[in-house]
Write a protein that holds these residues in place. Sequence first.
Motif, short mmCIF file in Angstrom:
data_model
loop_
_atom_site.label_atom_id
_atom_site.label_comp_id
_atom_site.label_asym_id
_atom_site.label_seq_id
_atom_site.Cartn_x
_atom_site.Cartn_y
_atom_site.Cartn_z
N GLN A 30 0.83 -1.21 0.00
CA GLN A 30 0.00 0.00 0.00
C GLN A 30 0.87 1.26 0.00
O GLN A 30 0.56 2.24 -0.68
N LEU A 31 1.94 1.21 0.77
CA LEU A 31 2.84 2.36 0.87
C LEU A 31 3.54 2.65 -0.46
O LEU A 31 3.64 3.79 -0.88
N GLU A 32 4.00 1.59 -1.12
CA GLU A 32 4.81 1.75 -2.33
C GLU A 32 3.98 1.78 -3.61
O GLU A 32 4.52 2.03 -4.68
N ARG A 33 2.68 1.52 -3.51
CA ARG A 33 1.84 1.45 -4.71
C ARG A 33 1.96 2.71 -5.57
O ARG A 33 1.95 2.65 -6.78
N ASN A 34 2.12 3.87 -4.93
CA ASN A 34 2.28 5.12 -5.68
C ASN A 34 3.72 5.57 -5.80
O ASN A 34 4.15 6.05 -6.84
N MET A 35 4.49 5.41 -4.72
CA MET A 35 5.81 6.02 -4.68
C MET A 35 6.95 5.05 -5.01
O MET A 35 8.05 5.49 -5.33
N GLY A 36 6.69 3.76 -4.98
CA GLY A 36 7.77 2.79 -5.12
C GLY A 36 8.17 2.55 -6.57
O GLY A 36 7.38 2.71 -7.50
N ALA A 37 9.42 2.14 -6.74
CA ALA A 37 9.90 1.74 -8.06
C ALA A 37 9.22 0.44 -8.49
O ALA A 37 8.73 -0.32 -7.65
N GLU A 38 9.22 0.19 -9.79
CA GLU A 38 8.52 -0.98 -10.33
C GLU A 38 9.01 -2.27 -9.68
O GLU A 38 8.21 -3.12 -9.27
N ASP A 39 10.33 -2.44 -9.58
CA ASP A 39 10.85 -3.69 -9.03
C ASP A 39 10.49 -3.86 -7.56
O ASP A 39 10.28 -4.98 -7.09
N VAL A 40 10.41 -2.76 -6.83
CA VAL A 40 10.02 -2.82 -5.42
C VAL A 40 8.57 -3.27 -5.29
O VAL A 40 8.24 -4.15 -4.47
N VAL A 41 7.69 -2.69 -6.08
CA VAL A 41 6.27 -3.03 -6.03
C VAL A 41 6.07 -4.51 -6.39
O VAL A 41 5.33 -5.23 -5.70
#
Length: 316
Positions: A132-143
């Motif tokens: 939820q945290l990275e859905r907008n701000m995270g890099a593709e590989d992190v998500v």
Amino acid sequence: MSPPPPPLGRGRRRAAQAFDAALDDAELVVARTALAQGRWQAVRALLATTGDDWDRRGHRVTVLALESGTAAWARDWLLAEPESGDAAVLLAAATVQRSLTGKDKPDLARDACHSAAALVPDDPTPWLGLLQLERNMGAEDVVVRLFDEVRHRSPEHHHAHHLMIARLAERCATAGPDPLHEVYDFAHWAVEQAPADSPLAILPVVAHAERYRVLAAAGLESTDPASSGHWVGRRARQVMKAAFDWWLEWERDDHPRRLIDLNFLAHAKFCEGRGAEAAALFHRIGQHQTPEPWSYPDRDPHTAFRAARAGALGTA
């Protein structure tokens, strides 16, 4: 002390219109009310009885985390029971929500989620918080990695799949309508991986709505979904028919997030012009409307829901 009553007049009407993320989970509503009054023992009991029903646990923890005082009460709980995985998971989810609203730094939320994950290694919920945290701000590989962490622990995790659909739909935002867009491939892959009775069968409909949101925001589709043509092509009709047929055969009254699926399916059927099918879904939804997808692309969801329901039920 009990919370004060809602204000009179327009404020009370707005309160009556408020979307309730708890949906129809009565036990969750009771525990949430107790938590708002400073009694976290009710939440303790609720999460203990939820056990490893991961979709229900994720739903309940996420809803509880939305309350403004949850982080403080979860800290008190964790001080009283330092080894409580439930307390750590709730604190992590609440810290994620605070981060998403700018009240805490993202690193604080990440640390809380990792701490919870260390206490309950089999639980996908801390990883859901990170997703939820990275859905907008995270890099593709992190998500993708976080989604894999959730799916490793709960292959059919409903909320995690919805988050991935929303993220993937935003790729190639200005490319225009494309029936081969990867969000559709992902949705169909997820359906193929899941058992026949899995609510993930509705994912292709969700993908269609999320892609519409992106295209309409980019000015490539009409901002009126019912007149956009997005739901009336041959491929779209096949997707909507398959999802509606699944609902008729497998309706999952036991799933905690089924009303989210029903809102997406009712929205699709209304936009497709299938009034009778939409009406059946509106009857099932009752008063449990959800903001998405009625708000897409930038609409008042209450107004859009009421207008669609009235049109489908013949009460316009």
